[in-house]
Design a protein around this motif. Sequence first.
Motif, PDB file in Angstrom:
ATOM      1  N   ASN A  11       0.816  -1.198   0.000  1.00 57.24           N
ATOM      2  CA  ASN A  11       0.000   0.000   0.000  1.00 57.24           C
ATOM      3  C   ASN A  11       0.857   1.257   0.000  1.00 57.24           C
ATOM      4  O   ASN A  11       2.012   1.235   0.393  1.00 57.24           O
ATOM      5  N   PHE A 219     -13.490   7.005   6.285  1.00 62.31           N
ATOM      6  CA  PHE A 219     -12.799   6.518   5.090  1.00 62.31           C
ATOM      7  C   PHE A 219     -13.747   6.631   3.901  1.00 62.31           C
ATOM      8  O   PHE A 219     -14.848   6.077   3.918  1.00 62.31           O
ATOM      9  N   VAL A 249      -9.733   6.645  -0.062  1.00 64.67           N
ATOM     10  CA  VAL A 249      -9.310   5.290  -0.441  1.00 64.67           C
ATOM     11  C   VAL A 249      -9.426   5.138  -1.956  1.00 64.67           C
ATOM     12  O   VAL A 249     -10.488   5.427  -2.533  1.00 64.67           O
ATOM     13  N   ILE A 301      -5.087   6.631   0.958  1.00 65.63           N
ATOM     14  CA  ILE A 301      -4.421   5.340   0.861  1.00 65.63           C
ATOM     15  C   ILE A 301      -4.826   4.634  -0.426  1.00 65.63           C
ATOM     16  O   ILE A 301      -5.988   4.680  -0.828  1.00 65.63           O
ATOM     17  N   ILE A 303      -5.139   1.015  -2.313  1.00 63.53           N
ATOM     18  CA  ILE A 303      -5.299  -0.385  -1.900  1.00 63.53           C
ATOM     19  C   ILE A 303      -5.314  -1.308  -3.112  1.00 63.53           C
ATOM     20  O   ILE A 303      -5.624  -0.899  -4.222  1.00 63.53           O
ATOM     21  N   GLY A 337      -9.835   0.046   2.925  1.00 65.66           N
ATOM     22  CA  GLY A 337      -8.824   1.010   3.346  1.00 65.66           C
ATOM     23  C   GLY A 337      -8.540   0.924   4.830  1.00 65.66           C
ATOM     24  O   GLY A 337      -7.388   1.057   5.277  1.00 65.66           O
TER      25      GLY A 337
END
Length: 382
Positions: A11, A219, A249, A301, A303, A337
Motif C-alpha cells: 500500500n 474513510f 481510499v 491510501i 489499496i 482502506g
Amino acid sequence: MSTMPIRSPRNEIWLAPEMPEPERVTAVAETVLPDSRRRGAQQQIRTWPGYSPTPLIGLPSLAGRLGLSAIWCKDEGSRFGIGSFKALGGAYAVFEQLQTNKATQAIACATEGNHGRAVAWAAQRFGVRCIIYLHAGVSAARESAIAGYGAEIRRVRGNYDDAVRLCAAESARNGWTVVSDTSWPGYEEIPRSVMAGYTVITREIAVQMKGHPSPTHIFLQGGVGGLAAAVIADLAIDFPPDQTRYLIVEPAEAACLIESLRAGRPSNARGNLTTVMAGLACGEPSPIALQIVSAGAAGAIAITDDLACRAVRLLAKGSAVDERIVSGPSGAAGLAGVIAAVRDPGIASAFALDRTSRILVISTEGDTDPAAYRRILEVEDL
C-alpha cells in the motif's frame, strides 16, 4: 505530518502536512458547493416517491477483530432500488436540468456502470431520451441493467476517461446535455448538482449518529472525488476535520487523487486503471471536487484488489452480532482502506488508528454485478 508518500509492501499513502482547518474547509466548500445548493438538493430528493433513509449499521464484532473501538457502515445498496448512492447525484442532476429548462433533446453520460444506471433511471422517470457511453471493460451485466431503463448504449474503445471525452465531443455535436459526475474546464455546474445530491447521505448520517460519539476517522472512496468532496463539504459541519480525519481510499492502479494531492494540482493516475473496483477506475480527478478534497482530507491510501474483495466477504459474512451487508468491491473499498491501514503498523500510526478509534465507512453499492459478486464470495480467505 509529512507530504511524502509512505509505502508498505502493498500500500501507499499520502498525508496532509497538517490537520485541515475547519474554517478553510468551510470557505472552500461554500465556494465550490454552497450550503444553499446542498440544502436545495436534500429537500427536493426527500420528496421523491420511494425515498427513505438508508441504514447506518454498527459492526461491533468486526471493530473488535480489527482492534478498533467502533465501525459504522452507511449502506447505500437499497437507494431508490438502483443499488448505489449514484441514484442521488446523477438523478438529481437530470431533474435539475429538466426543471430549469436547461436540458436539450437528450441526456448523455459516460459511466463505469452505477452513474449511468442512475442517469438512465432518471431519464426514463422524467421522460427524456438517454444515451450512455460504456468503455470496453464495463461488464455485460452492468450494460444490461442500464439498458433496462430504456437507455441507448454506445461502446467505446479505451477506458473510462476515453468514454468521458467521446461522450462530451458527440454530445456537443448533437446538442445533447451531458450529465457527468466529473468536471473539466467550462463544465462545472452539472457536476456540482451531482455532488449536491450526494449530500443527502451526509444529512442522514448526521441524524443517525446522534447519541453516538463522533467518528474519529471517515474513510471515503476516491474515484474522481465527487463523493469524498460532497461528504467533506457537508459533514464537516457536524464532524470538524481538525477532530475527525477524512481519509481517501483509491485502487492502487487508479490513484489519481493521491497523485493530485501530492502534486498540489489535478494529476493523472500512474496505474493502468485495471481494478475490480470498477466504480473507482478513474484516471483523472474532477478539478472542482479536488478543491474540497485538498482542503479537507487528512490523508489517502491506495489499496489492492485483494483487500477490496476481502472487505466484500467480511461484510457479506457478518457475525452473530454484526448484520450482513451486501456490498460490491467499490462499495467495500472504504472498509478495505481500514483493513489496509490497521494491518500495517506504520500506516496505522500515520493515520492515528488505535483501539480508541471510531470509524465511519460508506458502502456505496450493493450487488450491482451479480456474477462478479458471486465470484468474489467463492474465494476463501486464509
